[in-house]
Design a protein around this motif. Structure first.
Motif: not given
Length: 421
Positions: A261-283
């Motif tokens: 709801l709050h971070i801009p689109r580039p940061l969404l890609k960097e910190k959330i979509i491509d974040g390694p910690e998030i990718l580790s539990v994505a499934s």
């Protein structure tokens, strides 16, 4: 069984500790197991009527855990009352006699633990007294009522020679007790006290400050301060060590949704979509990942489908449930804003096709958001078109300055009249 490479040189096999999400820490390892916040989530699902389907075996397991592991008659009665006869009628529950016997047993245990405290005061040192007080408090958090547990922790916190680090740990455990029973006001008070000690005292080491960020973020979620929660949660992705307050999987869900709801689109890609910690539990969180990815890809049809599935997740989580309607509304507005930003005007039919819904659906929701001032657009009903109306930033700043200036002049005039009198 250990295999040997040859008879003369046996292979020494070392035990490898299973990796856990987040950074393990001494503070986390020493944190009290009770109150069990995972059980609290299950109690939430059991006692709220709008959650995901909860099987009879899962319902029975909640009561069995409270009775056999926690041995907590007070909590048992509370959950029975909250769940109601429609749930409890199909389960095997303890009788009043069995609960009374459990209360008697707990009373005896508490007296024995208090006797250890008195013995430590008479024949041991301050450290032994503190350890005995910790034992009393943790037993109360496990097997006694909220009032008893808070009182027991109060005695621990009030010890004259307790270190600031141990006091912070005790305050965090106390806040968990209050949170477990849904007392958010008291929970916030204890978090505030712990934060003050961590920032001003000598006990606020790196680990405790990071754990307090997660405690504060979850408190913000309940208070609907999503922006405050978002910044704290994203800071703790790589350093999470609070498995006693929530699972890493739940922590990532909270992080993604609040930051969406709050971070801009580039940061969404960097910190959330491509974040390694998030990718580790994505499934393990496919719905939330699909929601985020489809928004980034501008696949609004998939986004709405993910929102429908997300609703069940919101209802099943004790931190998200109180504001489920808010989440659904804000996620709708987020998608509408992103879609309309690409156009000066667009037909309702084209927008409806992109979202995979009817024109009436778009017309109804968009008109509500426009009327509430959440979308800068207007609907030409006759032409079947939505026209974006992006406000001029400089003009908006000028109007804001004029309004604040008028307010300041009014206050000065009132003050001048008071001084003249």
């Amino acid at each position: 069984m250990t295999d040997k490479m040859d008879e003369d040189k046996p292979v020494v096999v070392k035990k490898v500790k299973k990796a856990t999400m987040g950074q393990p820490s001494a503070s986390e390892d020493s944190a009290s197991k009770y109150p069990d916040m995972a059980l609290c989530q299950k109690i939430h699902r059991l006692t709220t009527k709008q959650t995901l389907a909860f099987s009879k075996d899962e319902q029975q397991a909640v009561f069995d855990k409270i009775a056999k592991e926690l041995e907590n008659p007070s909590l048992y009665k509370h959950v029975v009352e909250m769940a109601g006869s429609d749930v409890c009628g199909a389960l095997t529950l303890l009788t009043d006699t069995q609960l009374a016997e459990m209360e008697t047993k707990n009373k005896t245990t508490l007296e024995e633990l208090e006797a250890k405290v008195e013995e430590a005061k008479e024949s041991a040192g301050d450290m032994e007294v503190m350890d005995a007080r910790v034992e009393v408090a943790r037993f109360a958090a496990k097997s006694l009522s909220e009032t008893d547990a808070l009182a027991a922790y109060g005695k621990l916190i009030d010890l004259p020679k307790i270190s600031s680090g141990k006091k912070i740990d005790a305050l965090m455990e106390t806040s968990r007790v209050a949170s477990f029973y849904g007392d958010t006001k008291k929970s916030d008070e204890y978090i505030d006290k712990a934060h003050k000690l961590a920032t001003e005292g000598s006990g606020g080491d790196w680990d405790r400050r990071n754990r307090l960020k997660v405690y504060r973020a979850l408190s913000n979620l309940l208070a609907r301060d999503m922006k405050g929660a978002a910044s704290l949660l994203v800071d703790c992705i790589a350093t999470f060590s609070c498995n006693e307050i929530c699972s890493y999987q739940d922590f990532i869900v909270y992080t993604i949704l609040s930051n969406l709801l709050h971070i801009p689109r580039p940061l969404l890609k960097e910190k959330i979509i491509d974040g390694p910690e998030i990718l580790s539990v994505a499934s393990e969180i496919p719905v939330v990942i699909q929601l985020t990815q489809s928004l980034y890809d501008c696949d609004y049809k998939a986004y709405l489908h993910a929102m429908v599935e997300l609703e069940g997740i919101l209802f099943a989580d004790r931190y998200l449930f109180p504001h489920a309607a808010f989440w659904m509304r804000e996620l709708h507005i987020l998608a509408y804003k992103q879609f309309l930003d690409a156009y000066q005007s667009v037909t309702l039919a084209a927008m409806a096709k992109s979202f995979g819904v009817s024109t009436d659906f778009i017309d109804y929701h968009a008109s509500r958001f426009i009327a509430a001032g959440r979308l800068s657009a207007k609907i030409d009903k006759f032409g079947g078109v939505i026209v974006t109306n992006r406000p001029d930033l400089k003009n908006a700043q000028y109007r804001d300055m004029i309004q604040k200036g008028d307010l300041l002049l009014n206050r000065i005039q009132k003050l001048a009249r008071v001084v003249d009198v």
